[in-house]
Structure formats: structure tokens, C-alpha cells
Design a protein around this motif. Structure first.
Motif, PDB file in Angstrom:
ATOM      1  N   GLN A 418       0.832  -1.209   0.000  1.00  0.00           N
ATOM      2  CA  GLN A 418       0.000   0.000   0.000  1.00  0.00           C
ATOM      3  C   GLN A 418       0.864   1.254   0.000  1.00  0.00           C
ATOM      4  OE1 GLN A 418      -2.406  -0.517   3.479  1.00  0.00           O
ATOM      5  NE2 GLN A 418      -3.783  -2.002   2.538  1.00  0.00           N
ATOM      6  N   LEU A 419       1.927   1.230   0.805  1.00  0.00           N
ATOM      7  CA  LEU A 419       2.831   2.384   0.854  1.00  0.00           C
ATOM      8  C   LEU A 419       3.512   2.587  -0.490  1.00  0.00           C
ATOM      9  CD1 LEU A 419       4.175   4.618   2.482  1.00  0.00           C
ATOM     10  CD2 LEU A 419       5.891   2.956   3.236  1.00  0.00           C
ATOM     11  N   ARG A 420       3.910   1.459  -1.123  1.00  0.00           N
ATOM     12  CA  ARG A 420       4.557   1.576  -2.425  1.00  0.00           C
ATOM     13  C   ARG A 420       3.590   2.149  -3.464  1.00  0.00           C
ATOM     14  NH1 ARG A 420       5.867  -3.280  -2.851  1.00  0.00           N
ATOM     15  NH2 ARG A 420       7.971  -3.109  -2.016  1.00  0.00           N
ATOM     16  N   GLU A 421       2.353   1.652  -3.437  1.00  0.00           N
ATOM     17  CA  GLU A 421       1.356   2.178  -4.373  1.00  0.00           C
ATOM     18  C   GLU A 421       1.092   3.657  -4.113  1.00  0.00           C
ATOM     19  OE1 GLU A 421      -2.042  -0.290  -3.887  1.00  0.00           O
ATOM     20  OE2 GLU A 421      -1.154  -2.025  -4.918  1.00  0.00           O
ATOM     21  N   ARG A 422       1.014   4.014  -2.823  1.00  0.00           N
ATOM     22  CA  ARG A 422       0.794   5.416  -2.477  1.00  0.00           C
ATOM     23  C   ARG A 422       1.961   6.280  -2.943  1.00  0.00           C
ATOM     24  NH1 ARG A 422      -2.410   9.567  -2.204  1.00  0.00           N
ATOM     25  NH2 ARG A 422      -1.954  11.016  -0.507  1.00  0.00           N
ATOM     26  N   ASP A 424       4.032   5.586  -5.427  1.00  0.00           N
ATOM     27  CA  ASP A 424       3.981   5.674  -6.886  1.00  0.00           C
ATOM     28  C   ASP A 424       2.942   6.694  -7.329  1.00  0.00           C
ATOM     29  OD1 ASP A 424       5.908   3.752  -6.986  1.00  0.00           O
ATOM     30  OD2 ASP A 424       4.546   2.096  -7.427  1.00  0.00           O
ATOM     31  N   GLU A 425       1.791   6.705  -6.649  1.00  0.00           N
ATOM     32  CA  GLU A 425       0.736   7.649  -7.003  1.00  0.00           C
ATOM     33  C   GLU A 425       1.191   9.085  -6.750  1.00  0.00           C
ATOM     34  OE1 GLU A 425      -2.847   9.303  -8.222  1.00  0.00           O
ATOM     35  OE2 GLU A 425      -1.953   7.324  -8.559  1.00  0.00           O
ATOM     36  N   LEU A 426       1.870   9.297  -5.622  1.00  0.00           N
ATOM     37  CA  LEU A 426       2.376  10.635  -5.324  1.00  0.00           C
ATOM     38  C   LEU A 426       3.414  11.073  -6.355  1.00  0.00           C
ATOM     39  CD1 LEU A 426       2.730  10.490  -1.435  1.00  0.00           C
ATOM     40  CD2 LEU A 426       1.063  11.806  -2.757  1.00  0.00           C
ATOM     41  N   GLU A 427       4.244  10.106  -6.781  1.00  0.00           N
ATOM     42  CA  GLU A 427       5.239  10.444  -7.793  1.00  0.00           C
ATOM     43  C   GLU A 427       4.560  10.822  -9.107  1.00  0.00           C
ATOM     44  OE1 GLU A 427       7.824   7.119  -8.034  1.00  0.00           O
ATOM     45  OE2 GLU A 427       8.954   7.635  -6.218  1.00  0.00           O
ATOM     46  N   ARG A 428       3.495  10.079  -9.455  1.00  0.00           N
ATOM     47  CA  ARG A 428       2.779  10.415 -10.689  1.00  0.00           C
ATOM     48  C   ARG A 428       2.127  11.798 -10.581  1.00  0.00           C
ATOM     49  NH1 ARG A 428       1.386   4.866 -10.370  1.00  0.00           N
ATOM     50  NH2 ARG A 428      -0.605   5.356  -9.384  1.00  0.00           N
ATOM     51  N   LYS A 429       1.560  12.083  -9.400  1.00  0.00           N
ATOM     52  CA  LYS A 429       0.945  13.393  -9.222  1.00  0.00           C
ATOM     53  C   LYS A 429       1.987  14.506  -9.283  1.00  0.00           C
ATOM     54  CE  LYS A 429      -3.095  11.894  -6.564  1.00  0.00           C
ATOM     55  NZ  LYS A 429      -3.809  11.971  -5.271  1.00  0.00           N
ATOM     56  N   ASN A 430       3.157  14.235  -8.697  1.00  0.00           N
ATOM     57  CA  ASN A 430       4.221  15.230  -8.766  1.00  0.00           C
ATOM     58  C   ASN A 430       4.665  15.471 -10.200  1.00  0.00           C
ATOM     59  OD1 ASN A 430       4.351  15.776  -6.020  1.00  0.00           O
ATOM     60  ND2 ASN A 430       5.852  14.159  -5.613  1.00  0.00           N
ATOM     61  N   SER A 486      -7.650  18.596 -19.088  1.00  0.00           N
ATOM     62  CA  SER A 486      -7.703  17.210 -19.591  1.00  0.00           C
ATOM     63  C   SER A 486      -6.530  16.405 -19.060  1.00  0.00           C
ATOM     64  CB  SER A 486      -7.683  17.214 -21.123  1.00  0.00           C
ATOM     65  OG  SER A 486      -8.842  17.820 -21.647  1.00  0.00           O
ATOM     66  N   LEU A 487      -5.363  17.036 -19.031  1.00  0.00           N
ATOM     67  CA  LEU A 487      -4.179  16.350 -18.515  1.00  0.00           C
ATOM     68  C   LEU A 487      -4.362  15.934 -17.066  1.00  0.00           C
ATOM     69  CD1 LEU A 487      -1.286  15.615 -19.477  1.00  0.00           C
ATOM     70  CD2 LEU A 487      -0.503  17.720 -18.402  1.00  0.00           C
ATOM     71  N   ALA A 488      -4.972  16.811 -16.274  1.00  0.00           N
ATOM     72  CA  ALA A 488      -5.216  16.483 -14.861  1.00  0.00           C
ATOM     73  C   ALA A 488      -6.246  15.372 -14.729  1.00  0.00           C
ATOM     74  CB  ALA A 488      -5.694  17.725 -14.118  1.00  0.00           C
ATOM     75  N   ARG A 489      -7.335  15.467 -15.525  1.00  0.00           N
ATOM     76  CA  ARG A 489      -8.415  14.488 -15.426  1.00  0.00           C
ATOM     77  C   ARG A 489      -7.982  13.114 -15.925  1.00  0.00           C
ATOM     78  NH1 ARG A 489     -11.611  17.021 -18.280  1.00  0.00           N
ATOM     79  NH2 ARG A 489     -11.314  15.932 -20.252  1.00  0.00           N
ATOM     80  N   GLU A 490      -7.301  13.066 -17.060  1.00  0.00           N
ATOM     81  CA  GLU A 490      -6.972  11.775 -17.655  1.00  0.00           C
ATOM     82  C   GLU A 490      -5.870  11.051 -16.901  1.00  0.00           C
ATOM     83  OE1 GLU A 490      -9.081  10.896 -19.542  1.00  0.00           O
ATOM     84  OE2 GLU A 490      -9.954  12.771 -20.162  1.00  0.00           O
ATOM     85  N   GLY A 491      -5.170  11.743 -16.002  1.00  0.00           N
ATOM     86  CA  GLY A 491      -4.133  11.075 -15.222  1.00  0.00           C
ATOM     87  C   GLY A 491      -4.682  10.256 -14.087  1.00  0.00           C
TER      88      GLY A 491
END
Length: 645
Positions: A418-422, A424-430, A486-491
Motif C-alpha cells: 500500500q505504501l509503495r502504491e501510495r 507511486d501515485e504521489l510520484e505520478r501526481k508530482n 484534460s491532462l489532470a483528469r486523464e491522469g
């Protein structure tokens, strides 16, 4: 047990201690509870008066509950000791077990805990009294055995049997008494055994001291183990040197020793198990191979039921219930699980509980802690005894500890995942934030500067051309902001998938793009599981990319500079679909960069269109690659798509 039960309760919180004493007296009127606030006072109380059981907290000021337990064990080794603590963990439980705790109970928030504590106290005291009586009985039996040994022989220095102190029909003799007297070891025993026996006789006579020997011998009762004590006797009137050889049958002890050794090996095997299934398999196999239990089942707690997870019987002859609710009142397994205590029913016909099969006459149910129950059954009455109970509890306890370790390991793995997924998600958001920052700081700055300068010129000169430039700058910023949203939504990840006709969505997407005379060819009838809105966005951006770049194709003299007459094709792929055009294509060196935010080869382009396409693909868990089209144009292949056959 009708007499009073004297309980010494040790807890450094006086109000909680008084409350516990009150609830215990309500649970069982036989309880006489003495409360002290620390181990030192408790030791004084133990010295002053006799108590039947100690109930102690763990976390105390001057001495922990484990340290207090170790002190008690040195002075009162047989005193029942229950650790009743709010600081529960596998580590503390393991330390308590190693220190010799009788029972371990974690404090809760309801009053039910005191009924359970009262039950544990009564069981512990009853068990302690039973063990004390058993020890007294064993001591009396030992005295009788020493006075009347199992079998004794008078043997002279040559190894000849002079006399035998046993009946002629004793099953512990390897021949009738009259056939042994007057014969030497060599005449009636195997040569190796005879040589060992004579060596013991010689040592006893030479050293004039007691000698002991253990040996296995085939006698009338079968193959048995014996322990012999050999003592030299004073010379008789005939000056014949002799020893008295007192042999005791220790077969049961040796079998128990062998069982414990085998259980130790099984415990090591359990400790090496790396998954729950292996623990259960080892538990079942050991119960069958070592304890010789014929019918064994493992019941695992799942969603309020005890579910049969493993068993020794063949599937087509399985007689145990596969699933039993833990609310069931008359089940041996459920009762053992809910009470956390072993149930040994020597004759189920005399029990209020009902076996899972009418053919079962004996049942042994041992709780696996919070994980479930180990249960053995037999069609014979009194098939299990206290030794079976003890061995089963030892085996199951090793399995319970391993299961707890595996559960902790699995929880840690899940939390890590879960931490790894979180992360990864934070990295994608960054990454998306970086992309937004790039657009805002760079792409929006140019049209803003244009707008500001054009307005200044318009105010100064009043010429309409400057206002037209302002309108174009506003349109440019509007387009950029739409792509950023769109970039924000499609991510974001796709949650709800629906069955979508690819041809229908493709044609709808084509209608929303300014194609300026271009042509769409759909060569597919695929039905996809996707988010239709995001799929449409993906197709719109690919179509727009083809129209904007296809007009520069050198082999299409029919096309004008505005991209008219470009042909875009949507077709099937193995595991997906493709979109291609007949334009100039994409240089191979650029194919890795076209999905980067801000990369564009078209005049006025913002470089976000294909980045949005890639985000839609990633949000679905698909893959995309750019390659050459069949006519040399650009071709985008999307794979990993869930297709409805």
C-alpha cells in the motif's frame, strides 16, 4: 470444585483492581479475591497466606509481570499464574510462555472479559489440583514399584540366573522362569545383549556400587524397553558372588521420549514453513504420522464461520462439516474456539455437544488461537488420553505461533505494498504538477505577453489588427487551459468500466474534431471494456494529431495546407486496436519523445495532446506505441485492452 478459590490479584491501578475483584465475585461466588498493587506486596502476601491462583498485570512500576512470574516460579513452581494485561503482543505472550505462565488473557473493554477470566481461573486451579493429586498418586506408585519391582533376578559372577522374583507367567520375562534359572546369559540371550549384561555385572562387582543400564528386549509382552538397576550382594554362605538385577519396564517413557523428539522435529518443520497452507499440511501429517490420529481436520475462522481447511480423509469420504457458524451452540470445534480451551471428549455420548458425524465416539478439539481449531476424531470410545491432549497442544501451539508470525508478515507485506502504491501515485501526481507548472510558466506566458502588448498598442493606436491579435491570444490560452484540465483528469485511474462499441465512439470523436475535409475509415467491430469518455478523448487527440500533421505529406498533392483530405483509419489488433493516417509519419528518432508534455512539431501546438493520450492509456492499464503506418504515415497501436468476445 466446591471450596473457596483464593485469588491474589496484582495490579498497580487500585480502582481497576477493585473493579476486577468485584466482577470476579459476581462471576463466581467461590472467589475470595485479595488485591495488592505491586509484586513486592504480592510476594509478602504469598508468604503470609495460601493462595490458589495469581492474576497479574504486565506493565507495573518496579517489576514487570514476566519478572514477577519468574520470581514466583522459583518459590512456587506449581502455582497457577494468569497474565491479565492490556499490553498484549506476540512477543510478550512468547516470553510469558517461556517463563511458565499458566494462561494469558488480554484486557478488553466489556464485562465479558471477567467471565472469561473467571473461567480461566477455575480451569487453572482445577488443573493444578488435578496435577497435584496425580503427582501424589505417582509418588505412591513409585514407592510401591520400588518395594515390588516389575521383575528382579539374582545373577552370579558368571552370568547365571540363580533366582527370579517374578511369576512364571510374567509378560516381562523373555522365557518361563523355570527355563531361565540355572542358565547363563549366553544360553538364552542374543550374543550382543549377553555381552552387555555381563559387563554390567562385572562392573557392579568390581566397583561394589550401583550400576544402571537401559536396553530393549523381545519378551512375552512384545518388544519392550527396560531400565535395570544392578546392585552387588554380600557373599552368601557358599561364597558365591551375586548381584540383584531389578528391571523396570520403561517402554511408555521411551515412546513418550520418541514422540517428543518427533514433535520437536515437526515443530522445526513448521518453523520453516513460508505459507499458511504448509503449516496446516505439516500439522495434519504430524498428527497422523506421529500421534497416530486417524481422522484430523483443521478449521479456519472466516467471516464468522469455522471453515474446514485441511483434513486427513479423502474428499469423497469426508464426514466433518465443511463450514460451521461460530454462533453454533452444540459444536465441539466452536466451543473450543470460543472458549480458547481444549476439549477432550472420551465418550461423546456422555457430552451435551454433538459430533459432526454420528459414528464418532471420541473427539479432541484444540484451539489454534484466533486462527481456528485443530480437531481429531475417532469411532472408538476413549481413543484419546491426556498424553494425546498434551502432545496435540504442544504441536498446535507451535503452529499457532508460526501462523501469527505469517499473519504479521502478510500484514507487513500488505502495508508495504500500500505504501509503495501510495508512493507511486504521489510520484505520478508530482510529475503531473511539474507538467502543469511547465505549461503555466512557459506556454501561457507567451500568449499573456502577446495579449498585454497588443492591448497596449491598441490603446495607443486604436488599430483593429491589435485587437485581432488579442483575440487569438485569448483563444490560445483557452485551448491551453482546456488541455491542462484534460491532462489532470486523464491522469486519474479508471474505476468504472463499461462495454463500449469502438466504431461508435470513433465516429462520435471524429465529429468533434475540425477535420477540414479529412476522411475517417473504421475497420473494426470490437467491443471494449473501458471508460467511454476517456476513450473518446484519446481518439479525438489522435485524430487531431493526424489532421494537424498529415497536411505536410510530400506524397499527397491533393491536400492543402489546412490538412484537408487526410485519411485516418481505425482497425483491429491482437489484444487491442490501432489508429493510423496516410500523412508523412513520425521520424523514428522522435517516437520516444512525442508523448512528453510540451513536445510538438506543429506551429502553435502546445505538446499536450499525445501526453493526454498516454495518460488515458496508462489509466486503463493499456500500452501504446508509435510506429509506421501501412502507407508510411503515423500509426499508434494500443494493446492490453479487455475485449468482449
Amino acid at each position: 470444585m466446591d471450596r473457596a478459590v483464593r485469588v491474589l490479584h496484582v495490579d498497580d491501578e487500585p480502582e481497576f483492581a477493585d473493579l476486577t475483584a468485584t466482577f470476579l465475585r459476581e462471576a463466581d461466588e467461590r472467589f475470595a479475591v485479595e488485591t495488592v498493587t505491586g509484586p513486592v506486596d504480592a510476594l509478602d502476601a504469598l508468604s503470609a497466606e495460601t493462595h490458589d491462583c495469581i492474576v497479574s498485570d504486565y506493565d507495573m512500576a518496579r517489576m514487570t509481570g514476566i519478572e514477577f512470574l519468574e520470581t514466583v516460579r522459583k518459590r512456587y513452581p506449581d502455582m497457577p499464574f494468569i497474565l491479565f494485561t492490556g499490553k498484549g503482543s506476540e512477543e510478550i505472550a512468547s516470553e510469558a510462555i517461556s517463563a511458565g505462565v499458566t494462561d494469558y488473557l488480554q484486557k478488553g473493554s466489556g464485562t465479558e472479559q471477567y467471565d472469561l477470566l473467571a473461567n480461566r481461573i477455575v480451569n487453572a486451579v482445577d488443573r493444578a489440583h488435578a496435577q497435584a493429586q496425580a503427582r501424589q498418586s505417582r509418588d505412591r506408585f513409585r514407592s510401591l514399584s520400588e518395594a515390588y519391582p516389575d521383575v528382579a533376578f539374582y545373577i552370579d559372577e558368571t552370568g547365571e540366573y540363580v533366582d527370579i522374583l517374578a511369576g512364571d507367567e510374567s509378560p516381562l520375562l523373555y522365557d518361563d522362569a523355570e527355563q531361565l534359572v540355572g542358565h547363563q546369559f549366553w544360553e538364552v540371550l542374543p550374543s550382543g545383549t549377553a555381552e552387555r549384561f555381563l559387563d554390567v555385572v562385572d562392573r557392579a562387582m568390581e566397583t561394589d556400587s550401583l550400576q544402571t543400564i537401559e536396553y530393549q528386549l523381545e519378551v512375552k509382552a512384545g518388544t519392550r524397553w527396560f531400565e535395570a538397576r544392578v546392585v552387588p550382594l554380600e557373599a552368601s554362605s557358599t561364597d558365591r558372588e551375586m548381584v540383584i538385577w531389578v528391571a523396570r519396564d520403561i517402554t511408555q517413557y521411551k515412546e513418550r521420549e520418541g514422540t517428543l523428539t518427533a514433535l520437536h522435529s515437526a515443530a522445526q518443520e513448521v518453523g520453516r514453513s513460508d505459507d499458511v497452507g504448509a503449516v496446516y499440511e505439516t500439522l495434519i501429517a504430524t498428527a497422523k504420522r506421529i500421534l497416530e490420529f486417524d481422522i484430523v481436520s483443521i478449521y479456519v475462522e472466516r467471516e464468522g464461520n469455522l471453515v474446514q481447511e485441511a483434513w486427513t480423509m479423502e474428499t469423497d469420504s469426508k464426514q466433518c462439516y465443511e463450514k460451521t457458524s461460530i454462533e453454533e451452540e452444540n459444536s465441539f470445534a466452536v466451543r473450543a474456539f470460543r472458549n480458547g480451551t481444549t476439549i477432550l471428549a472420551e465418550d461423546v455420548g456422555e457430552s451435551e455437544l454433538t459430533p459432526t458425524d454420528s459414528g464418532y465416539r471420541s473427539v479432541l478439539s484444540v484451539p489454534l488461537g484466533a486462527f481456528g481449531v485443530f480437531q481429531a476424531a475417532s469411532s472408538d470410545v476413549r481413543a484419546f488420553d491426556e498424553h494425546d491432549r498434551e502432545f496435540a497442544e504442544l504441536l498446535v501451539n507451535h503452529a499457532r505461533i508460526k501462523l501469527a508470525q505469517l499473519a504479521d508478515k502478510e500484514r507487513l507485506r500488505c502495508r508495504t505494498e500500500q505504501l509503495r502504491e501510495r508512493t507511486d501515485e504521489l510520484e505520478r501526481k508530482n510529475e503531473r504538477l511539474d507538467e502543469f507548472a511547465s505549461v503555466v510558466s512557459h506556454d501561457l506566458r507567451n500568449p499573456l505577453n502577446t495579449l498585454e502588448l497588443s492591448l497596449e498598442l491598441a490603446e495607443r493606436t486604436g488599430e483593429e489588427d491589435h485587437f485581432e491579435r488579442c483575440y487569438r491570444a485569448v483563444d490560445r490560452m483557452d485551448s491551453l487551459l482546456e488541455d491542462v484540465l484534460s491532462l489532470a483528469r486523464e491522469g486519474q485511474e479508471v474505476d468504472d468500466l463499461e462495454l463500449v462499441d469502438l466504431e461508435t465512439v470513433a465516429r462520435e470523436a471524429w465529429l468533434t474534431v475540425e477535420t477540414a475535409g479529412g476522411e475517417l475509415v473504421v475497420e473494426t467491430s470490437l467491443a471494449l471494456r473501458t471508460d467511454s469518455g476517456r476513450l473518446k478523448q484519446l481518439l479525438e487527440n489522435l485524430f487531431r494529431n493526424s489532421v494537424e500533421h498529415g497536411s505536410t505529406s510530400p506524397d499527397s498533392g491533393m491536400r492543402g495546407s489546412d490538412g484537408r483530405n487526410v485519411t485516418v483509419t481505425v482497425g483491429d489488433l491482437d489484444g487491442g486496436f490501432y489508429v493510423e493516417d496516410d500523412g508523412p509519419g513520425i521520424p523514428e528518432a522522435d517516437r520516444e519523445k512525442i508523448f512528453d508534455a510540451g513536445y510538438s512539431t506543429a506551429g502553435g501546438g502546445n505538446g499536450l495532446g499525445l501526453r493526454i493520450v498516454e495518460q488515458v492509456v496508462e489509466a486503463h492499464g493499456w500500452s501504446i506505441r508509435a510506429t509506421d503506418g501501412t502507407e508510411g504515415g503515423a500509426r499508434f497501436e494500443v494493446t492490453g485492452v479487455e475485449i468482449d468476445e
